[in-house]
Design an enzyme around this catalytic site. Structure first.
Site, PDB file in Angstrom:
ATOM      1  N   PRO A 129     -37.929  53.019  -4.414  1.00  0.00           N
ATOM      2  CA  PRO A 129     -37.864  54.343  -5.053  1.00  0.00           C
ATOM      3  C   PRO A 129     -39.192  54.955  -5.488  1.00  0.00           C
ATOM      4  O   PRO A 129     -39.204  56.100  -5.941  1.00  0.00           O
ATOM      5  CB  PRO A 129     -37.014  54.076  -6.301  1.00  0.00           C
ATOM      6  CG  PRO A 129     -37.265  52.651  -6.636  1.00  0.00           C
ATOM      7  CD  PRO A 129     -37.499  51.941  -5.339  1.00  0.00           C
ATOM      8  N   CYS A 130     -40.305  54.235  -5.359  1.00  0.00           N
ATOM      9  CA  CYS A 130     -41.518  54.754  -6.008  1.00  0.00           C
ATOM     10  C   CYS A 130     -42.096  56.006  -5.359  1.00  0.00           C
ATOM     11  O   CYS A 130     -42.895  56.694  -5.961  1.00  0.00           O
ATOM     12  CB  CYS A 130     -42.590  53.677  -6.144  1.00  0.00           C
ATOM     13  SG  CYS A 130     -43.241  53.147  -4.575  1.00  0.00           S
TER      14      CYS A 130
END
Lengths: 180, 216
Positions: A129-130
């Site tokens: 998700p970064c």
């Protein structure tokens, strides 16, 4: 709730609720589940996929969870053959379209890895998700510019979903722009 | 055993498959803290439990997992600013320091992850996970600030009260649980910021075990 949260948990819940409303209208199987303090959106989605030698039916399960660390939604998924045998990362990787592969291989943070589902405790595959903020910010900025209503979950899922075999019907987008 | 019968290795303790991606000390505290050392575990070469364990095909998988945790911890502490400012070689040095048991090499990089701006009293949020074997959920992880709005430092007790209140029994009653980090029970009055800086695991998370009081 924090004032400076980019995409807080309450906002996540709100967009998921709108998303579910439409899902129920078209009957494509998304559910909303709360377990004490956790929020997620699992989908059971059966798909037919061709394997190398034979035609195999593969069952995909997608969950949308909220990451409080990155303050974005995260897509968890797993796949198994009808006899229950799970697909390996190699199998999943083979199913990813060529056009996405190059982008995914650019860094470990952009790739598909096996992780423990934070609520179920079982192995799932995850798209890290970064980088989500990076690609969602221009989408949101643009729609604000043209004064268009956007459901974050719908937009986000329409971007990450296809990479792992999840295609959202266009009606979701139409429903989002109709909402106040 | 015949070569062809051997598949992926996995470890188990009293029927519980051991998650390789958890720190070994955490696994011991959570599952076997009353056992005498050395900890006896069972090694398997067959029957990999697909539903319970992540696959670990190579050392790169472990490195990727470790770095993923470090990155997540920094997202909480510094909005990822510190980890993102580092070069790839710094990330490598962090992993190699851990892998080769080189304290100074590891801390040369890790100390940067333990800093915070002079105008602040601590990190943005504290990276922690609370584990209990009695719940379905593998762990509890939430956003929690090290400092209250009035400037007071939050303690370990404050964290538990907020995030899993059932753990802290009423003051007059006996404490039903031990709150353990690295095999010891820190005082509940310990500031969380201090714990995060000094008692975090190499992945920069505080892994906290809640275990029933031993009955001896």
């Amino acid at each position: 709730m924090e004032e400076d949260e980019f995409f807080g948990e309450k906002t996540f819940q709100h967009y998921c609720a709108e998303f579910i409303k439409h899902s129920q209208q078209i009957g494509d199987g998304w559910e909303w589940r709360t377990s004490k303090e956790a929020l997620e959106l699992p989908l059971d989605d059966s798909e037919v996929t061709e394997a190398a030698a034979a035609t195999e039916v593969i069952k995909y399960e997608y969950h949308v969870l909220y990451s409080c660390s990155y303050q974005v939604p995260v897509l968890y998924f797993r796949a198994s053959f009808l006899d229950g045998r799970p697909l390996s990362l190699k199998d999943i990787w083979e199913g990813v379209h060529e056009c996405y592969k190059m982008r995914l291989q650019q860094g470990p943070w952009d790739t598909i890895t096996q992780q423990e589902h934070p609520i179920l405790g079982q192995p799932f595959f995850v798209l890290h998700p970064c980088k989500t903020n990076e690609f969602m910010t221009p989408v949101l900025k643009n729609s604000r510019k043209i004064n268009r209503n956007v459901n974050y979950i719908t937009s986000w899922l329409s971007i990450v979903g296809p990479v792992v075999g999840l295609n959202l019907p266009l009606s979701y987008a139409r429903a989002a722009s109709q909402n106040e | 055993m015949r070569q062809e019968d051997i598949s992926e290795i996995w470890f188990e303790h009293e029927g519980t498959p051991l998650k390789w991606h958890y720190p070994i000390g955490l696994l011991f505290d959570l599952l076997a803290s009353s056992s005498a050392l050395p900890w006896n575990i069972t090694v398997h070469f067959k029957g990999f439990p697909e539903k319970d364990l992540l696959h670990c095909p190579s050392k790169d998988t472990i490195e990727a997992h470790f770095m993923s945790c470090v990155k997540e911890a920094d997202a909480l502490k510094h909005k990822s600013q510190v980890i993102n400012e580092m070069q790839k070689k710094d990330h490598k040095q962090l992993w190699m320091g851990l892998h080769n048991d080189r304290f100074d090499q590891f801390w040369a990089i890790n100390r940067k992850l333990m800093e915070y701006p002079a105008e602040e009293s601590g990190f943005r949020y504290i990276p922690f996970r609370i584990y209990q074997t009695t719940t379905e959920r593998p762990f509890i992880q939430k956003l929690f600030r090290p400092v209250a709005t009035d400037g007071q430092l939050h303690t370990l007790g404050d964290l538990l009260k907020e995030v899993c209140p059932s753990v802290i029994a009423p003051e007059d009653g006996e404490r039903k649980n031990q709150v353990m980090i690295h095999g010891i029970e820190p005082m509940l009055e310990t500031p969380l910021q201090w714990l995060s800086e000094h008692l975090s695991y190499p992945d920069n998370f505080l892994h906290i075990s809640i275990i029933p009081q031993p009955t001896d």
